[in-house]
Design an enzyme around this catalytic site. Structure first.
Site, short mmCIF file in Angstrom:
data_model
loop_
_atom_site.label_atom_id
_atom_site.label_comp_id
_atom_site.label_asym_id
_atom_site.label_seq_id
_atom_site.Cartn_x
_atom_site.Cartn_y
_atom_site.Cartn_z
N ASP A 183 17.72 -2.59 17.66
CA ASP A 183 19.23 -3.49 16.80
C ASP A 183 17.96 -4.11 16.31
O ASP A 183 17.87 -5.29 16.28
CB ASP A 183 20.05 -4.35 17.50
CG ASP A 183 21.40 -4.79 16.83
OD1 ASP A 183 20.62 -4.68 15.29
OD2 ASP A 183 22.08 -5.79 16.82
N ALA A 184 17.49 -3.58 15.36
CA ALA A 184 16.65 -4.33 14.34
C ALA A 184 16.63 -4.72 12.60
O ALA A 184 15.99 -5.75 12.52
CB ALA A 184 15.26 -3.58 14.14
N LYS A 185 17.57 -3.58 12.49
CA LYS A 185 17.98 -4.21 11.01
C LYS A 185 17.19 -4.12 10.12
O LYS A 185 17.23 -4.28 9.10
CB LYS A 185 19.13 -5.69 10.91
CG LYS A 185 20.59 -5.63 12.02
CD LYS A 185 21.12 -6.08 11.93
CE LYS A 185 22.15 -5.91 12.94
NZ LYS A 185 21.78 -6.68 14.06
N ARG A 186 16.46 -3.45 10.02
CA ARG A 186 15.47 -2.83 9.16
C ARG A 186 15.66 -2.42 7.69
O ARG A 186 16.86 -1.83 7.72
CB ARG A 186 14.05 -2.58 9.18
CG ARG A 186 13.40 -3.01 10.75
CD ARG A 186 12.41 -3.59 10.73
NE ARG A 186 11.63 -4.65 11.67
CZ ARG A 186 12.27 -5.85 12.09
NH1 ARG A 186 13.07 -6.33 12.49
NH2 ARG A 186 10.98 -6.18 13.41
#
Length: 271
Positions: free
Chosen positions: A91-94
């Site tokens: 869950d990095a939301k890059r």
């Protein structure tokens, strides 16, 4: 992990539960702070306690990278400890231009070997397609449950008549199939899943917000489930911080089991 394999695990476990590993040193039980790696020690016991009741784990990368190299080490050990049968989500939301996205994809898919990563699609194709590795998944933010999500996501496009988030979902499906592409949709607005399924009937949805954030699991299943379940419902704080005592793992197990039992009934009802 393929879509077929993920659905197989859901049927086997009678669960579509994802456990969020948002592990905060300020919230884990005090006795673990004596461990050489408190974050991994906590995660290890949570995984041991919940693995029978969930099909996925989702470390929120911010909680690890905020700790520097120790955090990255704990993340690596956590990922390696997860059962291979469980779908792993970074869950990095890059979300960045193509060459930067290439590096993010390499970091999370080649070096860390996650099954999937969450991506912010605001910069368009450049921010999504570099993550389309064979055998991996990109999970695009679509209709989130945070208050600020309403600032943009439900703006109506006068040309299409769609909400902005619907147009984003439609566009992303030009780049990837339901075998590679999931969407993040918040659980606290369960009825909005009707708007989601109008434009993405076949994609899996990652649905955060059940538990501490007040999301309605019954509503999520009613409005969001498709013929292959099509849902990964995440609970983080409601499971991992259900107790801050020495019994934290036992209590986490009970909370995960409670959700699994409810999910089992919903799968029987809607599939």
């Amino acid at each position: 992990m393929t879509k077929e394999e993920l659905f197989g695990e859901i049927k086997k476990k009678e669960s579509f539960l994802c456990v969020g590993l948002d592990t905060d040193p300020n919230k884990i039980p005090a006795h673990l702070l004596k461990e050489e790696d408190p974050i991994f020690a906590f995660n290890k016991q949570i995984i041991d306690a919940t693995a029978d009741y969930c099909v996925s784990y989702k470390p929120n990368i911010a909680f690890y990278e905020s700790l520097g190299t120790k955090g990255w080490d704990a993340l690596q050990k956590t990922l390696e400890y997860m059962p291979k049968s469980h779908f792993s989500i970074a869950d990095a939301k890059r979300g960045d231009i193509g060459n930067t996205s290439d590096m993010y994809a390499k970091a999370f898919f080649k070096n860390l070997d996650f099954d999937s990563i969450t991506v912010a699609p605001y910069m368009g194709e450049d921010s999504v397609t570099p993550f389309l590795y064979k055998g991996k998944w990109v999970i695009v933010l679509a209709h989130t449950s945070n208050k600020g999500g309403l600032d943009f996501q439900r703006i109506i496009n006068k040309d299409t008549g769609n909400f902005l988030f619907q147009d984003i979902m439609i566009k992303n499906q030009e780049w990837a199939t339901p075998e590679q592409l999931m969407f993040v949709v918040g659980a606290t607005r369960a009825e909005s899943l009707l708007d989601v399924r109008k434009v993405a009937p076949d994609n899996f949805l990652l649905v955060p917000g059940v538990g501490a954030q007040g999301g309605d699991l019954q509503g999520v299943a009613k409005y969001g489930m498709n013929k292959e379940c099509g849902l990964l419902v995440n609970s983080s704080r409601g499971i991992i911080y259900a107790s801050n005592g020495t019994d934290f793992a036992d209590v986490a197990k009970k909370e995960a089991q409670k959700l699994q039992q409810e999910m089992s009934s919903l799968l029987e009802k809607y599939l």
